[in-house]
Write an enzyme that holds these catalytic residues in place. Structure first.
Site, mmCIF file in Angstrom:
data_model
loop_
_atom_site.group_PDB
_atom_site.id
_atom_site.type_symbol
_atom_site.label_atom_id
_atom_site.label_comp_id
_atom_site.label_asym_id
_atom_site.label_seq_id
_atom_site.Cartn_x
_atom_site.Cartn_y
_atom_site.Cartn_z
ATOM 1 N N THR A 132 -16.496 17.866 -51.516
ATOM 2 C CA THR A 132 -17.454 17.132 -50.695
ATOM 3 C C THR A 132 -17.483 15.697 -51.213
ATOM 4 O O THR A 132 -17.462 15.477 -52.433
ATOM 5 C CB THR A 132 -18.865 17.755 -50.777
ATOM 6 O OG1 THR A 132 -19.314 17.757 -52.126
ATOM 7 C CG2 THR A 132 -18.854 19.192 -50.251
ATOM 8 N N HIS A 133 -17.507 14.754 -50.299
ATOM 9 C CA HIS A 133 -17.418 13.333 -50.644
ATOM 10 C C HIS A 133 -16.097 13.007 -51.353
ATOM 11 O O HIS A 133 -15.996 11.996 -52.056
ATOM 12 C CB HIS A 133 -18.594 12.890 -51.529
ATOM 13 C CG HIS A 133 -19.938 13.247 -50.982
ATOM 14 N ND1 HIS A 133 -20.595 12.471 -50.053
ATOM 15 C CD2 HIS A 133 -20.740 14.316 -51.216
ATOM 16 C CE1 HIS A 133 -21.749 13.042 -49.745
ATOM 17 N NE2 HIS A 133 -21.854 14.168 -50.434
ATOM 18 N N SER A 137 13.122 3.763 -46.652
ATOM 19 C CA SER A 137 14.365 2.981 -46.672
ATOM 20 C C SER A 137 14.594 2.350 -48.042
ATOM 21 O O SER A 137 15.709 1.965 -48.377
ATOM 22 C CB SER A 137 14.316 1.885 -45.596
ATOM 23 O OG SER A 137 13.274 0.960 -45.883
ATOM 24 N N GLU A 186 0.884 11.923 -40.061
ATOM 25 C CA GLU A 186 0.474 10.541 -39.817
ATOM 26 C C GLU A 186 0.704 10.162 -38.358
ATOM 27 O O GLU A 186 -0.103 9.441 -37.753
ATOM 28 C CB GLU A 186 1.241 9.597 -40.744
ATOM 29 C CG GLU A 186 0.841 9.765 -42.200
ATOM 30 C CD GLU A 186 1.698 8.956 -43.163
ATOM 31 O OE1 GLU A 186 1.241 8.688 -44.271
ATOM 32 O OE2 GLU A 186 2.841 8.599 -42.796
ATOM 33 N N LYS A 213 10.989 9.496 -51.984
ATOM 34 C CA LYS A 213 9.804 9.705 -51.156
ATOM 35 C C LYS A 213 9.935 10.878 -50.187
ATOM 36 O O LYS A 213 10.953 11.040 -49.516
ATOM 37 C CB LYS A 213 9.505 8.436 -50.358
ATOM 38 C CG LYS A 213 9.119 7.249 -51.213
ATOM 39 C CD LYS A 213 7.657 7.302 -51.612
ATOM 40 C CE LYS A 213 6.782 6.858 -50.472
ATOM 41 N NZ LYS A 213 5.352 6.970 -50.823
ATOM 42 N N HIS A 241 0.873 -1.189 0.000
ATOM 43 C CA HIS A 241 0.000 0.000 0.000
ATOM 44 C C HIS A 241 0.901 1.228 0.000
ATOM 45 O O HIS A 241 1.619 1.490 0.962
ATOM 46 C CB HIS A 241 -0.888 -0.018 1.252
ATOM 47 C CG HIS A 241 -2.026 0.944 1.202
ATOM 48 N ND1 HIS A 241 -1.853 2.308 1.192
ATOM 49 C CD2 HIS A 241 -3.377 0.734 1.184
ATOM 50 C CE1 HIS A 241 -3.031 2.899 1.174
ATOM 51 N NE2 HIS A 241 -3.984 1.963 1.168
#
Length: 435
Positions: free
Chosen positions: A141-142, A264, A276, A269, A68
């Protein structure tokens, strides 16, 4: 919190050292109150104040025996004093009188950091809103091209949303900065009501109106729900920017540092990794919020099913939301906005995005049997324009629309300024009236 996401300042607030220091601060204020009401002499209080010290190693050793943590803490304090006056230590209290009140102190310090991060992000978003106020962009939209808007209007929308969260956070932060010293089941029988008021006033936190052995966890559920909602909105903002970062769209880019690598395997890229990362952390925050919500339901005056997860969540969730706020602020401070691509994308569907402006102009100016009839006419021309890759204006100038509108009127249909005629009023609502 794992080292990758640790924020030292927050870790220190929720560290074992800070927790024990706050526990001692509360115990000493209780003793101080007892001296004020002559339960103990002032000299005894001063003796205890000068001699009670924290010994983390001893506390850890005692906890292995007692199982405790608060009892181990109290027993370690008893070892500091070779006198019968140590009997007044923790007199009338229950463990959570100390624990929950100490938590309030930790939240109070952490809330300053969160609020500073919110304010910093708001400042950055506002700056972008004005910088790109008239930077035209395709509204979607959409996921499909809709009508023209501006990148600045999107920033203004985010500012307004985050500003609502700021107000919610201030209220939730104030609510969770609350202490209780009401004894084992919250009746104040062993403490008296004035003790809690005295301690909380000294600590500059709120004093609970009523409690059981604990501060009720609806307060915590609300607080962490607010943190979660802030995270959800920034997740939405980050997802939007990730969408614009796609190679085919390329309207914004996350800043890419010198010597940074995107893959890698693929040297070309440039990935929106921070955005993210923000989205992933927001998901974790949502999970913590769910767990905290379940802590509302405790047995009777309390059980400790909440205690284990709170030891993890308090530190982690607050660290995560500050990470999210700070990371997103950093992304926006260095964001690359590709204005030319925004204009290019407006024209990507051969300017058929101006179809509603045409529809409304035709309805307004001419007496048609039905709206549906003119809608179908405009739709057919718009579809033909897109499918045949012919500019919508050119299609209109060579269509039966010329029976209703002259060349000048048709050309005016394609004014981007038409879609921003109320932008100043919107900005006034957000940045002046919306404070």
């Amino acid at each position: 919190m794992i080292q990758r996401y640790e924020i030292k300042e927050i870790s220190e607030i929720f560290s074992n050292k800070s927790k024990l220091e706050n526990w001692l601060k509360i115990e000493l204020l209780v003793l101080e109150y007892y001296s004020k009401i002559n339960k103990i002499s002032e000299s005894d209080f001063l003796f205890l104040k000068n001699n009670l010290k924290i010994n983390e190693d001893k506390i850890n050793e005692l906890e292995q025996i007692t199982k405790h943590d608060v009892i181990a803490f109290i027993e370690s304090l008893n070892l500091c004093v070779d006198s019968d006056i140590k009997k007044w230590i923790h007199f009338g209290l229950t463990s959570t009188d100390v624990v929950d009140t100490a938590n309030a102190l930790a939240f109070k310090e952490a809330n300053k950091i969160i609020l500073n991060s919110i304010n910093s992000l708001l400042k950055t978003i506002k700056k972008l809103a004005y910088k790109y106020k008239m930077t035209y962009q395709m509204g979607r939209t959409h996921g499909i091209h809709a009508e023209v808007t501006t990148f600045g209007l999107k920033m203004a929308l985010w500012y307004d949303e985050l500003n609502r969260h700021k107000k919610r956070f201030i209220n939730a932060a104030n609510e969770i900065q609350v202490g209780k010293i009401s004894g084992a089941v919250g009746t104040f029988a062993n403490t008296g009501i004035k003790l809690q008021e005295y301690v909380c006033k000294k600590l500059k936190i709120n004093s609970a109106n009523i409690s059981t052995q604990i501060i009720q966890r609806d307060i915590h559920a609300n607080y962490f729900s607010v943190l979660n909602i802030i995270g959800l909105s920034i997740n939405k903002f980050a997802t939007e920017l990730r969408h614009y970062s796609r190679t085919e769209i390329n309207e914004v880019n996350e800043f890419f540092y010198k010597n940074q690598k995107g893959s890698s395997a693929m040297p070309h890229k440039k990935n929106p990794i921070t955005l993210e990362n923000i989205c992933g952390l927001s998901r974790l925050l949502s999970g913590y919020s769910l767990t905290i919500n379940e802590n509302v339901n405790l047995w009777n005056e309390r059980d400790i099913s909440h205690s284990s997860n709170e030891r993890v969540i308090f530190l982690d969730a607050i660290t995560i939301i500050v990470n999210i706020l700070n990371k997103f602020e950093n992304v926006l401070s260095n964001i690359i906005v590709n204005k030319n691509n925004m204009l290019k994308n407006i024209n990507l569907t051969y300017r058929t995005c101006f179809s509603q402006t045409l529809l409304l102009k035709l309805i307004e100016k001419n007496n048609f049997d039905s709206r549906q009839k003119i809608y179908e006419l405009v739709q057919k021309i718009a579809f033909d324009s897109y499918n045949n890759k012919i500019d919508f204006e050119k299609m209109l100038l060579n269509s039966e629309i010329r029976n209703y509108l002259d060349e000048f009127e048709i050309k005016n249909i394609f004014s981007k300024e038409y879609h921003t005629k109320y932008i100043n009023e919107i900005y006034k609502r957000v940045f002046e009236n919306g404070k």
